[in-house]
Design a protein around this motif. Structure first.
Motif, PDB file in Angstrom:
ATOM      1  N   GLU A 157      -6.493   2.518   9.027  1.00 51.77           N
ATOM      2  CA  GLU A 157      -7.663   1.837   9.594  1.00 51.77           C
ATOM      3  C   GLU A 157      -7.569   0.364   9.216  1.00 51.77           C
ATOM      4  OE1 GLU A 157     -10.002   5.400   7.814  1.00 51.77           O
ATOM      5  OE2 GLU A 157     -11.415   4.195   8.997  1.00 51.77           O
ATOM      6  N   PHE A 158      -6.927  -0.417  10.092  1.00 47.30           N
ATOM      7  CA  PHE A 158      -6.613  -1.812   9.787  1.00 47.30           C
ATOM      8  C   PHE A 158      -7.862  -2.617   9.435  1.00 47.30           C
ATOM      9  CE2 PHE A 158      -2.201  -1.641  10.493  1.00 47.30           C
ATOM     10  CZ  PHE A 158      -1.980  -0.723  11.511  1.00 47.30           C
ATOM     11  N   GLN A 159      -8.914  -2.411  10.254  1.00 45.69           N
ATOM     12  CA  GLN A 159     -10.153  -3.190  10.046  1.00 45.69           C
ATOM     13  C   GLN A 159     -10.753  -2.871   8.675  1.00 45.69           C
ATOM     14  OE1 GLN A 159     -11.612  -5.692  12.031  1.00 45.69           O
ATOM     15  NE2 GLN A 159     -12.756  -5.864  10.098  1.00 45.69           N
ATOM     16  N   ALA A 160     -10.750  -1.580   8.314  1.00 49.81           N
ATOM     17  CA  ALA A 160     -11.320  -1.150   7.027  1.00 49.81           C
ATOM     18  C   ALA A 160     -10.532  -1.719   5.872  1.00 49.81           C
ATOM     19  CB  ALA A 160     -11.336   0.373   6.968  1.00 49.81           C
ATOM     20  N   VAL A 161      -9.193  -1.774   6.026  1.00 50.01           N
ATOM     21  CA  VAL A 161      -8.347  -2.320   4.966  1.00 50.01           C
ATOM     22  C   VAL A 161      -8.674  -3.794   4.758  1.00 50.01           C
ATOM     23  CG1 VAL A 161      -5.969  -2.897   4.335  1.00 50.01           C
ATOM     24  CG2 VAL A 161      -6.473  -0.648   5.282  1.00 50.01           C
ATOM     25  N   LEU A 201       0.839  -1.193   0.000  1.00 55.36           N
ATOM     26  CA  LEU A 201       0.000   0.000   0.000  1.00 55.36           C
ATOM     27  C   LEU A 201       0.876   1.246   0.000  1.00 55.36           C
ATOM     28  CD1 LEU A 201      -2.889  -0.821   2.506  1.00 55.36           C
ATOM     29  CD2 LEU A 201      -2.809  -1.148   0.032  1.00 55.36           C
ATOM     30  N   LYS A 202       0.497   2.190  -0.864  1.00 55.70           N
ATOM     31  CA  LYS A 202       1.255   3.442  -0.908  1.00 55.70           C
ATOM     32  C   LYS A 202       0.427   4.614  -0.411  1.00 55.70           C
ATOM     33  CE  LYS A 202       4.410   1.983  -4.516  1.00 55.70           C
ATOM     34  NZ  LYS A 202       4.860   2.187  -5.896  1.00 55.70           N
ATOM     35  N   LEU A 253      -8.740   5.078   1.741  1.00 57.05           N
ATOM     36  CA  LEU A 253      -9.453   3.865   1.332  1.00 57.05           C
ATOM     37  C   LEU A 253      -9.999   3.944  -0.089  1.00 57.05           C
ATOM     38  CD1 LEU A 253     -11.275   3.085   4.690  1.00 57.05           C
ATOM     39  CD2 LEU A 253      -9.477   1.734   3.606  1.00 57.05           C
ATOM     40  N   ALA A 254     -10.501   5.109  -0.470  1.00 52.79           N
ATOM     41  CA  ALA A 254     -11.090   5.274  -1.799  1.00 52.79           C
ATOM     42  C   ALA A 254     -10.066   4.996  -2.878  1.00 52.79           C
ATOM     43  CB  ALA A 254     -11.652   6.688  -1.941  1.00 52.79           C
ATOM     44  N   GLU A 255      -8.828   5.465  -2.627  1.00 45.65           N
ATOM     45  CA  GLU A 255      -7.751   5.261  -3.603  1.00 45.65           C
ATOM     46  C   GLU A 255      -7.367   3.791  -3.699  1.00 45.65           C
ATOM     47  OE1 GLU A 255      -5.764   9.658  -2.917  1.00 45.65           O
ATOM     48  OE2 GLU A 255      -4.423   7.912  -3.065  1.00 45.65           O
ATOM     49  N   ILE A 256      -7.322   3.116  -2.523  1.00 48.75           N
ATOM     50  CA  ILE A 256      -6.995   1.685  -2.519  1.00 48.75           C
ATOM     51  C   ILE A 256      -8.064   0.919  -3.302  1.00 48.75           C
ATOM     52  CG2 ILE A 256      -6.610  -0.342  -1.048  1.00 48.75           C
ATOM     53  CD1 ILE A 256      -5.783   1.642   1.181  1.00 48.75           C
ATOM     54  N   ARG A 257      -9.311   1.296  -3.011  1.00 50.93           N
ATOM     55  CA  ARG A 257     -10.432   0.618  -3.657  1.00 50.93           C
ATOM     56  C   ARG A 257     -10.339   0.761  -5.184  1.00 50.93           C
ATOM     57  NH1 ARG A 257     -15.623  -0.553  -1.875  1.00 50.93           N
ATOM     58  NH2 ARG A 257     -15.294   0.655  -0.002  1.00 50.93           N
ATOM     59  N   ALA A 258     -10.043   1.962  -5.649  1.00 52.27           N
ATOM     60  CA  ALA A 258      -9.955   2.220  -7.089  1.00 52.27           C
ATOM     61  C   ALA A 258      -8.846   1.375  -7.708  1.00 52.27           C
ATOM     62  CB  ALA A 258      -9.693   3.702  -7.323  1.00 52.27           C
ATOM     63  N   GLY A 259      -7.718   1.334  -7.010  1.00 47.23           N
ATOM     64  CA  GLY A 259      -6.573   0.563  -7.499  1.00 47.23           C
ATOM     65  C   GLY A 259      -6.901  -0.909  -7.607  1.00 47.23           C
ATOM     66  N   LEU A 260      -7.480  -1.447  -6.529  1.00 51.10           N
ATOM     67  CA  LEU A 260      -7.821  -2.871  -6.504  1.00 51.10           C
ATOM     68  C   LEU A 260      -8.806  -3.209  -7.620  1.00 51.10           C
ATOM     69  CD1 LEU A 260      -8.171  -3.639  -2.676  1.00 51.10           C
ATOM     70  CD2 LEU A 260      -6.549  -4.686  -4.273  1.00 51.10           C
TER      71      LEU A 260
END
Lengths: 253, 269
Positions: free
Chosen positions: A74-78, A34-35, A39-46
């Motif tokens: 936010e570990f749980q959210a990830v 993760l860079k 969360l929104a950015e991670i979601r888009a990437g995934l």
């Protein structure tokens, strides 16, 4: 976001019962680096990645590397996000502070150590994320890089030999009243009866080695001993180094 | 080519002049042509030890200054015709010598002598440096005592760095260790450094060990170098030194205290 396959050690062997058995094995797992912690950015990437090969990623065990994140995560959210894309979440990994590792465990997630943990640490050091360890490591590298000045023959009373930016190797004895100085280490293949000053320009990793310690004075990075402090190893082969800013001597052979 | 041998020590009073005289005379007795030079300008002693003090007319400094020729200044020994002495000046000081002129004198002497023995003054100043500058070999005279050993070590450093051989990058001066005033009994009692101790510290080859002896003082006062006293242990030890200098292998003597015989034990001798 990037994804690598890395080698993981998942446990150690222990015997609990005859019916079951714990054994250590290594598996290749996918690691999600993760860079960003947004969360929104991670979601888009995934979403983009998974869309390219949905079958390939289905129920794939995944470890999340949080090394590059410095703000609160936010570990749980990830975890939920990962599972949303049908990955099997294994745990977190990365070279992170002890406190963070503990927090992860308290939240009920496993923290996985990679076999390359030490290698990762070094990379981190080189890329400049400063920790207290770094200058020391850089120092070692520098010390190892010193070339040797080799002096053949005895160094007599009243003589002085200085190895500037070098280690000093004396093949012979250093007489009482003589002085050997080096910016690096000092090796005396003979008796050291005079003065030896190692790490003269401020190297606390410098060491002094001799085949017979009968010195008037030894000094490393400004910390010195007179003869009376050398009683433990007087007349024996010895190496002397700095431990916690105090000189200490140990038997050489 | 003459062998130029400097007898040196760093420390004073260890037996340089006594040794120079004994070695010079010993070599001459073996048939070699020898000249003994007293480099101790201002503290002339060699002539006394050699017993020629009344025959000094011109000295080393006169020769250096061109006030006398070498032949005028050289004193022929009355006992051995192949030995000459070049005395020091008593009225001048050590600055009276300079490298260039000393070199000329040594070169001149080298034409007619086999050995040039230079008796060095004590210390590490100009006088001592002058005595060792042109040397091919050095006899480092040392007493078995810590300060003497340290001073010898210092002189060994000078021999390796301040001589003509060092400056020209020639083969270094050949170093010999001469241990004088050695008393095996005091070594056994732990009062004196042993031969091994001194060899370990200085790590140069041992040329000789001269035992502490009453004969030395007697010889000095009589102006008869102790090597002529063939009965004395010191005289015999110097004889061994001569043989070793001439390339022979001779066992070391007088290293152990005399064992008490049964009679002296019985009668408390």
């Amino acid at each position: 976001m990037s994804k690598y396959n890395e080698l993981f050690y998942l446990g150690k062997k222990f015997m609990v019962d005859t019916n079951i058995e714990f054994k250590g094995s290594s598996f290749t797992l996918s690691v999600l680096h993760l860079k960003t912690s947004i969360l929104a950015e991670i979601r888009a990437g995934l979403a983009t990645k998974v869309a390219q090969a949905p079958d390939f990623f289905y129920l794939v065990p995944i470890v999340v590397n949080i090394e590059q994140l410095d703000d609160t995560i936010e570990f749980q959210a990830v975890k939920s996000l990962i599972e949303e894309f049908n990955f099997t979440f294994v745990g977190f990994t990365g070279a992170v502070p002890k406190e963070q590792r503990q927090l992860i465990r308290e939240l009920g997630f496993s923290f996985v150590n990679t076999a390359k943990a030490s290698a990762n640490k070094k990379t981190a050091a080189l890329s400049g994320s400063a920790t207290e360890v770094i200058p020391e490591e850089a120092h070692t590298a520098q010390n190892n890089f010193f070339t040797d000045k080799v002096h053949r023959g005895q160094i007599r009373s009243g003589q002085q030999v200085y190895a500037k930016d070098q280690n000093l190797v004396v093949i012979g004895s250093v007489s009482a009243g003589a002085e050997v100085i080096a910016d690096g280490n000092i090796h005396v293949y003979g008796s050291l009866r005079g003065r030896a000053i190692a790490g003269a320009t401020g190297h606390h990793r410098a060491q002094i080695y001799c085949q017979n310690l009968e010195a008037e004075l030894v000094s490393i990075n400004g910390n010195y001993w007179l003869s009376e402090s050398m009683e433990d190893h007087w007349g024996t082969p010895v190496y002397i180094n700095l431990t916690d800013n105090e000189l200490s001597s140990s038997k050489l052979i | 080519m003459a062998r130029i041998i400097v007898v040196t020590s760093g420390k004073g009073g260890v037996g340089k002049t006594t040794s120079s005289a004994a070695i010079g005379l010993g070599l001459a007795l073996k048939g070699h042509k020898v000249v003994l030079i007293d480099f101790d300008i201002g503290l002339r002693n060699l002539d006394l030890i050699m017993g020629c003090e009344r025959r000094v007319v011109y000295d080393f400094v006169n020769v250096i200054n061109g006030e006398a020729t070498l032949n005028q200044a050289l004193i022929k020994d009355k006992r051995v015709s192949s030995l000459s002495i070049l005395p020091a000046s008593q009225t001048r000081d050590k600055d009276a010598l300079n490298k260039e002129n000393v070199g000329k004198v040594l070169e001149e002497l080298g034409k007619s002598y086999d050995f040039i023995v230079c008796d060095s003054p004590a210390g590490i100043e100009a006088g001592a440096m002058m005595a060792l500058y042109y040397a091919d070999e050095a006899i480092v005279t040392t007493n078995p005592e810590v300060s003497s050993v340290r001073d010898s070590d210092r002189i060994l450093g000078m021999l390796a760095s301040r001589s003509q051989r060092a400056e020209l990058g020639l083969e270094p001066i050949k170093e010999h260790l001469l241990l004088t005033r050695y008393s095996p009994k005091r070594v056994e009692e732990g009062e004196m450094l042993s031969v091994e101790d001194v060899e370990d510290i200085l790590s140069i080859p041992l040329l000789g060990v001269i035992p502490e002896s009453q004969a030395v003082l007697k010889a000095s006062n009589a102006g008869e170098p102790v090597i002529l006293d063939k009965e004395s242990d010191a005289g015999q030890a110097y004889q061994d030194v001569i043989d070793r200098l001439l390339g022979e292998t001779v066992d070391f003597r007088f290293l152990l205290a005399e064992k008490k015989g049964i009679f002296s034990r019985m009668f408390g001798g």
